[in-house]
Write an enzyme that holds these catalytic residues in place. Structure first.
Site, PDB file in Angstrom:
ATOM      1  N   LEU A 183       0.834  -1.200   0.000  1.00 17.29           N
ATOM      2  CA  LEU A 183       0.000   0.000   0.000  1.00 17.29           C
ATOM      3  C   LEU A 183       0.874   1.258   0.000  1.00 17.29           C
ATOM      4  O   LEU A 183       2.085   1.187   0.257  1.00 17.29           O
ATOM      5  CB  LEU A 183      -0.925  -0.019   1.210  1.00 17.29           C
ATOM      6  CG  LEU A 183      -1.945  -1.175   1.242  1.00 17.29           C
ATOM      7  CD1 LEU A 183      -2.811  -1.086   2.488  1.00 17.29           C
ATOM      8  CD2 LEU A 183      -2.813  -1.180  -0.011  1.00 17.29           C
ATOM      9  N   PRO A 184       0.285   2.425  -0.267  1.00 19.44           N
ATOM     10  CA  PRO A 184       1.097   3.644  -0.393  1.00 19.44           C
ATOM     11  C   PRO A 184       1.828   4.072   0.873  1.00 19.44           C
ATOM     12  O   PRO A 184       2.944   4.586   0.797  1.00 19.44           O
ATOM     13  CB  PRO A 184       0.079   4.701  -0.825  1.00 19.44           C
ATOM     14  CG  PRO A 184      -1.018   3.931  -1.494  1.00 19.44           C
ATOM     15  CD  PRO A 184      -1.104   2.643  -0.729  1.00 19.44           C
ATOM     16  N   LYS A 289      14.474   1.935   4.915  1.00 24.74           N
ATOM     17  CA  LYS A 289      13.863   2.224   3.613  1.00 24.74           C
ATOM     18  C   LYS A 289      13.592   3.719   3.463  1.00 24.74           C
ATOM     19  O   LYS A 289      13.890   4.323   2.406  1.00 24.74           O
ATOM     20  CB  LYS A 289      12.565   1.424   3.480  1.00 24.74           C
ATOM     21  CG  LYS A 289      11.568   1.949   2.462  1.00 24.74           C
ATOM     22  CD  LYS A 289      12.107   1.928   1.043  1.00 24.74           C
ATOM     23  CE  LYS A 289      11.029   2.410   0.069  1.00 24.74           C
ATOM     24  NZ  LYS A 289      11.518   2.458  -1.320  1.00 24.74           N
TER      25      LYS A 289
END
Length: 413
Positions: A183-184, A289
């Site tokens: 998901l975003p 990340k």
């Protein structure tokens, strides 16, 4: 002392002769060699489990042996039911699915004719630019994939790639071995992973979140999932849709190392094995990340400012690019991404709004942990201005486009 040795059909037998090792153990298929040295297995553990399987079942050599993982600590359910001994291993997944179903819950596939232990029952939520090629990779690898997305129009894409479709997340989660979310960002994951979804997922399942999430937002959801006996890994993605389609993603994994070893065969369907990196405990994968992204976006705007200044001072862009790429200021952005900018490509694979959200998470975390963040804040502010200028448009280099407008120059090679 007996050893296990495979015959050409893949059946394991006890023999007094040590089996070949390394590439010699798999002539014509060297890709199997790394899996034979998986940290999840020891020779003695495999041998003892094989004896139990052979002595309790049919005669030795009458069927393939499906190795089982060591049991999880008492009171912890870490994985799904093992395949029956007479099933034919077809893909690496058969090497790490083990255990017994918790009371009242068994995988729906174990009751189906023709059940294949190499085929996992996977729920996939999120069929955007990255989720769609991930879906295709999972189906191609032989897994049964059931998909869902908040955008109903993406159903056809899922079916075109061979996946099933369900209209709710709860339906997707029911009876799956693994749930993968792509998901975003944090807001979407928080809205998705409700108690009803976790209840549908149930004990013994594994949730792998590949979202660029925040450690702070993910923590409470992870705690609720683990309290229900659900194993959790974070594996946010590095790469683009082409990398996803080719199975060449980079994964920043946070969580239990043994759980990663158990899920590695599945993850290697999606990512280059050398790029599946165990960062550390829960939360570290998300953090690294986002730090990688912050540095990349920072390099983009800093490089753009240098190029605009050099061009205005009369230096040819091609010369400046070559000098920067070969010198101490070189970076992956200069070497690999700058040519796209010179061709007028602002890399429309991600939205400005989500970029700004990620940079805000980094700045907020730095503020909370009392570390300097002036540069991170400057990068965040630049992308905020680009977001205000262009709106939530797609373009990882739209902040550079804004700088070009301000300078009255276009960086074109």
């Amino acid at each position: 002392m007996p050893y296990l040795a495979p015959d050409p059909a893949g059946t394991l037998h006890f023999t007094g002769t040590p089996p070949p090792t390394g590439a010699a153990a798999h002539p014509g298929n060297p890709s199997l060699v790394p899996r034979c040295s998986s940290p999840g297995y020891s020779g003695s553990a495999v041998a003892s489990l094989a004896r139990a399987c052979f002595t309790a079942g049919p005669a030795v050599g009458s069927q393939p042996f499906v190795p089982r993982h060591r049991p999880a600590p008492s009171g912890t359910v870490r994985h799904r039911p093992a395949p029956p001994c007479d099933a034919r291993p077809r893909c690496p997944a058969s090497a790490y699915r083990a255990g017994v179903p918790p009371p009242g819950r068994a995988s729906s596939r174990t009751r189906e004719p023709g059940y294949d232990p190499g085929m996992l029952n996977i729920g996939l939520i999120g069929l955007g630019r990255m989720g769609t090629p991930i879906c295709a990779r999972l189906v191609t690898a032989g897994h049964r994939v059931t998909a869902h997305d908040a955008v109903p129009e993406r159903e056809q894409a899922a079916r075109d790639h061979g996946a099933d479709w369900r209209s709710t997340a709860e339906e997707v989660c029911t009876g799956v071995d693994v749930l993968i979310t792509v998901l975003p960002g944090p807001a979407e994951i928080t809205a998705l992973m409700s108690d009803t979804v976790l209840a549908a997922l149930g004990p013994g399942a594994t949730w792998i979140d590949m979202t660029s999430n925040s450690a702070e937002a993910a923590g409470p959801i992870r705690d609720r999932a683990q309290a229900r006996g659900i194993s959790v890994l974070e594996a946010p993605i590095g790469g683009n849709p082409a990398d996803a389609a080719a199975g060449k993603l980079r994964l920043f994994v946070g969580g239990d190392r043994e759980q990663l070893a158990r899920q590695r065969p599945l993850l290697e369907t999606l990512a280059d094995p050398d790029r599946i990196v165990h960062i550390g405990g829960h939360g570290t994968g998300y953090t690294v990340k986002l730090l990688v992204n912050m540095l990349w976006f920072g390099q983009a705007v800093a490089t753009a400012e240098a190029l605009l200044l050099g061009r205005r001072a009369g230096v040819e862009l091609s010369v400046l690019h070559d000098v920067l790429a070969a010198g101490p200021a070189s970076s992956a952005f200069i070497r690999h991404d700058l040519p796209s900018l010179f061709a007028g490509d602002y890399l429309t694979s991600f939205g400005l709004d989500h970029i700004h959200d990620q940079l805000t998470i980094v700045v907020d975390q730095a503020r909370a942990l009392a570390t300097p963040h002036d540069i991170a804040e400057a990068v965040r502010r630049t992308y905020q201005e680009a977001l205000e200028h262009y709106g939530p448009a797609d373009g990882e280099l739209l902040a550079v486009a804004m700088l070009e407008e301000r300078a009255g120059l276009r960086l074109r090679g």
